[in-house]
Design an enzyme around this catalytic site. Structure first.
Site, PDB file in Angstrom:
ATOM      1  N   ILE A   1       0.865  -1.181   0.000  1.00  8.08           N
ATOM      2  CA  ILE A   1       0.000   0.000   0.000  1.00  8.08           C
ATOM      3  C   ILE A   1       0.900   1.229   0.000  1.00  8.08           C
ATOM      4  O   ILE A   1       1.747   1.390   0.892  1.00  8.08           O
ATOM      5  CB  ILE A   1      -0.928   0.018   1.230  1.00  8.08           C
ATOM      6  CG1 ILE A   1      -1.828  -1.228   1.238  1.00  8.08           C
ATOM      7  CG2 ILE A   1      -1.756   1.304   1.266  1.00  8.08           C
ATOM      8  CD1 ILE A   1      -2.559  -1.464   2.545  1.00  8.08           C
TER       9      ILE A   1
ATOM     10  N   GLY B   1       1.638   5.153   0.394  1.00  7.76           N
ATOM     11  CA  GLY B   1       1.158   6.373   1.025  1.00  7.76           C
ATOM     12  C   GLY B   1       2.017   7.557   0.624  1.00  7.76           C
ATOM     13  O   GLY B   1       3.241   7.450   0.564  1.00  7.76           O
ATOM     14  N   TYR B   2       1.382   8.684   0.362  1.00  8.57           N
ATOM     15  CA  TYR B   2       2.109   9.880  -0.064  1.00  8.57           C
ATOM     16  C   TYR B   2       1.645  11.122   0.705  1.00  8.57           C
ATOM     17  O   TYR B   2       2.113  12.222   0.464  1.00  8.57           O
ATOM     18  CB  TYR B   2       1.922  10.100  -1.568  1.00  8.57           C
ATOM     19  CG  TYR B   2       0.463  10.194  -1.978  1.00  8.57           C
ATOM     20  CD1 TYR B   2      -0.189  11.423  -2.043  1.00  8.57           C
ATOM     21  CD2 TYR B   2      -0.274   9.045  -2.266  1.00  8.57           C
ATOM     22  CE1 TYR B   2      -1.531  11.513  -2.390  1.00  8.57           C
ATOM     23  CE2 TYR B   2      -1.601   9.130  -2.616  1.00  8.57           C
ATOM     24  CZ  TYR B   2      -2.232  10.361  -2.669  1.00  8.57           C
ATOM     25  OH  TYR B   2      -3.558  10.440  -3.008  1.00  8.57           O
TER      26      TYR B   2
ATOM     27  N   GLU C   1      -9.860   6.644   4.081  1.00  2.88           N
ATOM     28  CA  GLU C   1      -9.557   7.277   2.796  1.00  2.88           C
ATOM     29  C   GLU C   1     -10.763   7.375   1.862  1.00  2.88           C
ATOM     30  O   GLU C   1     -10.881   8.340   1.110  1.00  2.88           O
ATOM     31  CB  GLU C   1      -8.433   6.503   2.088  1.00  2.88           C
ATOM     32  CG  GLU C   1      -7.171   6.343   2.906  1.00  2.88           C
ATOM     33  CD  GLU C   1      -6.454   7.667   3.170  1.00  2.88           C
ATOM     34  OE1 GLU C   1      -6.638   8.619   2.407  1.00  2.88           O
ATOM     35  OE2 GLU C   1      -5.713   7.736   4.162  1.00  2.88           O
TER      36      GLU C   1
END
Length: 196
Positions: A15, A17-18, A95
């Site tokens: 997964i 994430g940014y 999210e």
């Protein structure tokens, strides 16, 4: 691809994430790696009326915008076994339901590794989302971030933690958009403090 479709076929999942996931994943994972995805740029173009803002004053958080010449740095988390279902259930609320993001599978390139990229799930807010705010100048975005707060905390904290991550984990990357907004937001905060 929907998160529930992934559960049935994956014993292991990465997964990517940014945004807030880089410092606050809040799910169990086997390991994490700093790296990047290609073909996307990170932009503070998504509104947030839950975590970092409210209906009257929506905050601004990041999404990914397609750009063939760009890359975005962040962290990928490998989840395995029961962690796959647990993390996807949690992220679906965080999210998708609260943030309005959709999911895509992208190629993730771990930093400093020469072998092939791994497929990773990423959450992206699109222009079709009612919370999507679109582009604005760093000054406008910084001013908005400086005054917004949501159930998770101040929007400014989100911005500063993301900038701190980039400086400590990706010091060789110049994220001009991020740093210009950080500078603008800090100028607003400085002015507000002087007024008080």
């Amino acid at each position: 691809m929907k998160p529930q479709d992934i559960i049935s076929v994956k014993a292991s999942l990465w997964i990517f994430g940014y945004g807030s996931l880089v410092w606050k994943p809040d799910f169990k994972y086997k390991r994490s790696k700093v790296g990047y995805v290609e073909g996307y740029k990170r932009r503070f173009w998504h509104g947030d009326n839950f975590h970092r803002g409210n209906d009257e004053l929506p905050g601004r958080v990041v999404t990914l915008i397609e750009d063939d010449d760009a890359s975005t740095w962040g962290v990928a988390f490998e989840v395995t076994g029961p962690q796959v279902e647990e993390s996807l259930k949690y992220l679906n609320v965080r999210e998708t339901e609260c943030g309005g993001y959709i999911t895509k599978m992208v190629d993730f390139f771990p930093d400093g590794e020469s072998h092939s990229p791994v497929k990773a799930l990423v959450y992206i807010a699109t222009t079709q989302n009612p919370l999507y705010l679109g582009p604005a100048s760093p000054e406008e975005i910084g001013a908005q971030i400086a005054v917004c707060r949501g159930k998770t905390g101040h929007n400014l904290e989100y911005l500063l933690r993301l900038a701190q991550f980039m400086r400590s984990s990706c010091p060789h990357v110049d994220d001009h958009h991020l740093y210009a907004i950080e500078a603008a937001a800090l100028r607003v905060v400085s002015c507000l403090l002087k007024v008080q």
